[in-house]
Design a protein around this motif. Structure first.
Motif, PDB file in Angstrom:
ATOM      1  N   THR A 245      -5.767   7.364  -1.170  1.00 21.61           N
ATOM      2  CA  THR A 245      -5.511   7.114   0.256  1.00 21.61           C
ATOM      3  C   THR A 245      -5.050   5.682   0.481  1.00 21.61           C
ATOM      4  OG1 THR A 245      -7.822   6.496   0.666  1.00 21.61           O
ATOM      5  CG2 THR A 245      -7.259   8.815   0.960  1.00 21.61           C
ATOM      6  N   VAL A 246      -5.564   4.747  -0.321  1.00 25.03           N
ATOM      7  CA  VAL A 246      -5.141   3.344  -0.184  1.00 25.03           C
ATOM      8  C   VAL A 246      -3.654   3.222  -0.547  1.00 25.03           C
ATOM      9  CG1 VAL A 246      -5.463   0.985  -1.042  1.00 25.03           C
ATOM     10  CG2 VAL A 246      -7.459   2.445  -0.639  1.00 25.03           C
ATOM     11  N   ALA A 247      -3.246   3.885  -1.622  1.00 25.35           N
ATOM     12  CA  ALA A 247      -1.839   3.846  -2.037  1.00 25.35           C
ATOM     13  C   ALA A 247      -0.944   4.461  -0.961  1.00 25.35           C
ATOM     14  CB  ALA A 247      -1.666   4.607  -3.352  1.00 25.35           C
ATOM     15  N   ALA A 248      -1.382   5.592  -0.425  1.00 28.14           N
ATOM     16  CA  ALA A 248      -0.585   6.244   0.630  1.00 28.14           C
ATOM     17  C   ALA A 248      -0.522   5.355   1.866  1.00 28.14           C
ATOM     18  CB  ALA A 248      -1.200   7.601   0.975  1.00 28.14           C
ATOM     19  N   GLY A 249      -1.638   4.721   2.195  1.00 23.56           N
ATOM     20  CA  GLY A 249      -1.662   3.828   3.360  1.00 23.56           C
ATOM     21  C   GLY A 249      -0.741   2.643   3.154  1.00 23.56           C
ATOM     22  N   ALA A 250      -0.759   2.061   1.961  1.00 24.48           N
ATOM     23  CA  ALA A 250       0.112   0.911   1.672  1.00 24.48           C
ATOM     24  C   ALA A 250       1.580   1.310   1.835  1.00 24.48           C
ATOM     25  CB  ALA A 250      -0.166   0.393   0.267  1.00 24.48           C
ATOM     26  N   THR A 251       1.889   2.548   1.504  1.00 25.81           N
ATOM     27  CA  THR A 251       3.256   3.062   1.707  1.00 25.81           C
ATOM     28  C   THR A 251       3.604   3.021   3.196  1.00 25.81           C
ATOM     29  OG1 THR A 251       2.828   4.539  -0.160  1.00 25.81           O
ATOM     30  CG2 THR A 251       4.774   5.017   1.172  1.00 25.81           C
ATOM     31  N   GLY A 252       2.636   3.405   4.011  1.00 29.68           N
ATOM     32  CA  GLY A 252       2.849   3.359   5.467  1.00 29.68           C
ATOM     33  C   GLY A 252       3.034   1.937   5.957  1.00 29.68           C
ATOM     34  N   LEU A 253       2.322   0.997   5.350  1.00 25.99           N
ATOM     35  CA  LEU A 253       2.469  -0.398   5.766  1.00 25.99           C
ATOM     36  C   LEU A 253       3.867  -0.917   5.414  1.00 25.99           C
ATOM     37  CD1 LEU A 253      -0.262  -3.028   5.834  1.00 25.99           C
ATOM     38  CD2 LEU A 253       1.987  -3.697   5.028  1.00 25.99           C
ATOM     39  N   ILE A 254       4.387  -0.507   4.263  1.00 25.90           N
ATOM     40  CA  ILE A 254       5.762  -0.913   3.916  1.00 25.90           C
ATOM     41  C   ILE A 254       6.747  -0.325   4.937  1.00 25.90           C
ATOM     42  CG2 ILE A 254       7.577  -0.892   2.152  1.00 25.90           C
ATOM     43  CD1 ILE A 254       5.367  -0.489   0.046  1.00 25.90           C
ATOM     44  N   GLN A 255       6.504   0.941   5.301  1.00 25.96           N
ATOM     45  CA  GLN A 255       7.383   1.566   6.300  1.00 25.96           C
ATOM     46  C   GLN A 255       7.342   0.789   7.618  1.00 25.96           C
ATOM     47  OE1 GLN A 255       9.520   4.375   5.741  1.00 25.96           O
ATOM     48  NE2 GLN A 255      10.305   3.413   7.593  1.00 25.96           N
ATOM     49  N   ALA A 256       6.146   0.326   7.995  1.00 29.91           N
ATOM     50  CA  ALA A 256       6.018  -0.460   9.229  1.00 29.91           C
ATOM     51  C   ALA A 256       6.799  -1.761   9.110  1.00 29.91           C
ATOM     52  CB  ALA A 256       4.542  -0.747   9.510  1.00 29.91           C
ATOM     53  N   CYS A 257       6.799  -2.363   7.920  1.00 24.67           N
ATOM     54  CA  CYS A 257       7.560  -3.599   7.691  1.00 24.67           C
ATOM     55  C   CYS A 257       9.061  -3.333   7.826  1.00 24.67           C
ATOM     56  CB  CYS A 257       7.259  -4.161   6.298  1.00 24.67           C
ATOM     57  SG  CYS A 257       5.584  -4.794   6.128  1.00 24.67           S
ATOM     58  N   ILE A 258       9.498  -2.177   7.318  1.00 27.74           N
ATOM     59  CA  ILE A 258      10.920  -1.816   7.447  1.00 27.74           C
ATOM     60  C   ILE A 258      11.270  -1.637   8.919  1.00 27.74           C
ATOM     61  CG2 ILE A 258      12.660  -0.042   6.933  1.00 27.74           C
ATOM     62  CD1 ILE A 258      11.105   0.525   4.315  1.00 27.74           C
TER      63      ILE A 258
END
Ligand SMILES: Cc1cc2nc3c(=O)[nH]c(=O)nc-3n(C[C@H](O)[C@H](O)[C@H](O)COP(=O)(O)OP(=O)(O)OC[C@H]3O[C@@H](n4cnc5c(N)ncnc54)[C@H](O)[C@@H]3O)c2cc1C
Length: 401
Positions: A245-258
């Protein structure tokens, strides 16, 4: 190979995204500034069923698969990390631990209210003198008739001050080192339990992180999870789920940065053109896009293995290591694109940077995960199937051997 999302996956994506954008996004800046954990978020996630997303319906869950858990984690962290942390500890670390290792009686009594969102779960492994080095634990559990008596302190525990049900690790036989650790279900209302919140954190300020102390806390022997001495194994298997879940969440954080960077780069002008037209700015965004795509693939592969009930320690560690480091870099570059404005809380990117750092430390620090991946590559480490078998999907209710 099939990369398409199912109707259920798309529905989860929609539900999680709408909830995060509607209920959390409008208040997050203020809550982050004040260090305020909004308990209503727990109710909201519970009502939507997200807290029990991947548990069978017979235990009060939604009966969905691990990819659904990843999608929900990604969508929640796309708005706010502390929101995803709830899913990581309640569902990933505590709930899935009980699901895999708990007896039928424990699942009915303790997992069901967690899956329904009626109780909140947390995971108590870390202590003041034991983080990466789990065998350095000092908490003890001594058998006394029909109970164990637990003594010690846990710290840096997410939801410590708000959770009801804790999966706690303590020594029943210190001399046996890793093989002397056992796992227990501890409830907040047990006499001898007290908790406090940690203030002054770099990030995840709108989340609850704290410590708890067990002082002569009598825990029924029926709350021992697995057998005596299986605690280390249980903790590590819980981390396989939390890290996912942490890895999936970090993916979401990158998307937010984009999202934030693309919007800003098209508005801000220098030298007579939007900064989006400068190739060095394009490179920063390109790196984020590369990483968000790579992270999703790593996460989905780990989820696919989980759905099949296959051991996924290596793949999940790889996804968590790569995604958390990439999200920290993405947040730093998102600030770079925003220039001075990114350096203030006028824009969310400074919060993304503060929030992203925690995940590079918790649930297996960057260094610990590097050691793991290096050890696999060098043939120094190999995983065996675990017993009880991993709960796969769509047959997540299968019984232990
Ligand atoms: C926001 C937040 C939430 C958390 N939530 C929880 C929770 O819910 N439950 C829980 O149990 N814990 C939780 N933790 C604790 C977290 O899991 C630990 O912080 C983590 O395991 C690292 O332990 P430590 O902080 O004691 O660092 P240490 O283990 O003391 O490590 C310090 C540094 O040394 C490095 N290091 C250590 N050993 C080695 C080695 N062998 N080789 C190379 N480098 C090494 C580490 O990578 C790190 O950089 C949380 C932490 C944070 C920050």
């Amino acid at each position: 190979m099939d990369f398409s999302l199912t109707e259920d996956h798309r529905l989860v994506q929609k539900i999680a995204r709408e909830f995060a954008e509607r209920e959390v996004a409008p208040h997050i800046k203020e809550n982050d500034e004040k260090g305020f954990f909004d308990r209503r978020i727990l109710d909201g996630l519970g009502e939507l069923g997200l807290l029990g997303i991947c548990f069978p319906e017979k235990y009060g869950g939604m009966g969905l698969d691990y990819i659904s858990l990843a999608i929900a984690s990604e969508e929640l962290e796309r708005v706010e990390t502390s929101l995803r942390v709830i899913l990581s500890v309640h569902t990933g670390l505590c709930g899935l631990g009980l699901f895999q290792w708990g007896t039928e009686e424990q699942k009915v009594k303790h997992l069901t209210p967690l899956a329904q969102g009626k109780r909140i779960g947390a995971f108590g492994l870390t202590e003041p003198n034991a983080g990466s080095d789990v065998a350095a634990l000092e908490m003890t559990a001594v058998r006394d008739g029909s109970h164990y008596v637990l003594n010690g302190e846990k710290t840096w525990i997410s939801l410590a001050d708000v959770a009801d049900t804790f999966l706690v690790f303590a020594y029943t036989n210190k001399a046996a080192k890793h093989a002397g650790i056992s796992a227990f279900i501890v409830q907040r209302d047990f006499p001898g339990f007290s908790s406090s919140a940690i203030h002054g954190k770099l990030g995840i300020r709108a989340g609850n992180t704290g410590s708890f102390v067990l002082q002569d806390c009598r825990v029924p022997a029926a709350n021992l999870v697995g057998r005596e001495g299986e605690g280390f194994k249980i903790a590590m298997s819980c981390l396989d789920n939390g890290r996912f879940t942490v890895a999936a969440g970090a993916t979401g954080l990158i998307q937010a940065c984009i999202d934030a960077s693309v919007k800003y780069a098209n508005q801000r002008q220098t030298f007579g053109v939007p900064i989006a037209q400068h190739q060095l700015v394009q490179r920063l965004v390109a790196h984020m896009v590369r990483d968000v795509e790579a992270c999703r693939l790593l996460v989905y592969r780990a989820g696919w293995l989980k759905n099949r009930g296959e051991r996924n320690t290596r793949e999940t560690a790889l996804a968590k290591w790569y995604a958390t480091c990439a999200s920290f870099e993405a947040a730093s570059n998102a600030i770079q694109i925003h220039g001075a404005y990114g350096y203030s809380n006028e824009y969310p990117v400074e919060r993304y940077l503060r929030n992203s750092k925690g995940a590079v430390i918790y649930e297996g620090s960057r260094e610990i995960l590097e050691i793991m991946i290096g050890s696999y590559a060098l043939g120094l480490r190999q995983d065996k199937p675990v017993n009880p078998p991993l709960p796969g999907w769509p047959d997540p209710g299968k019984e232990a051997d």
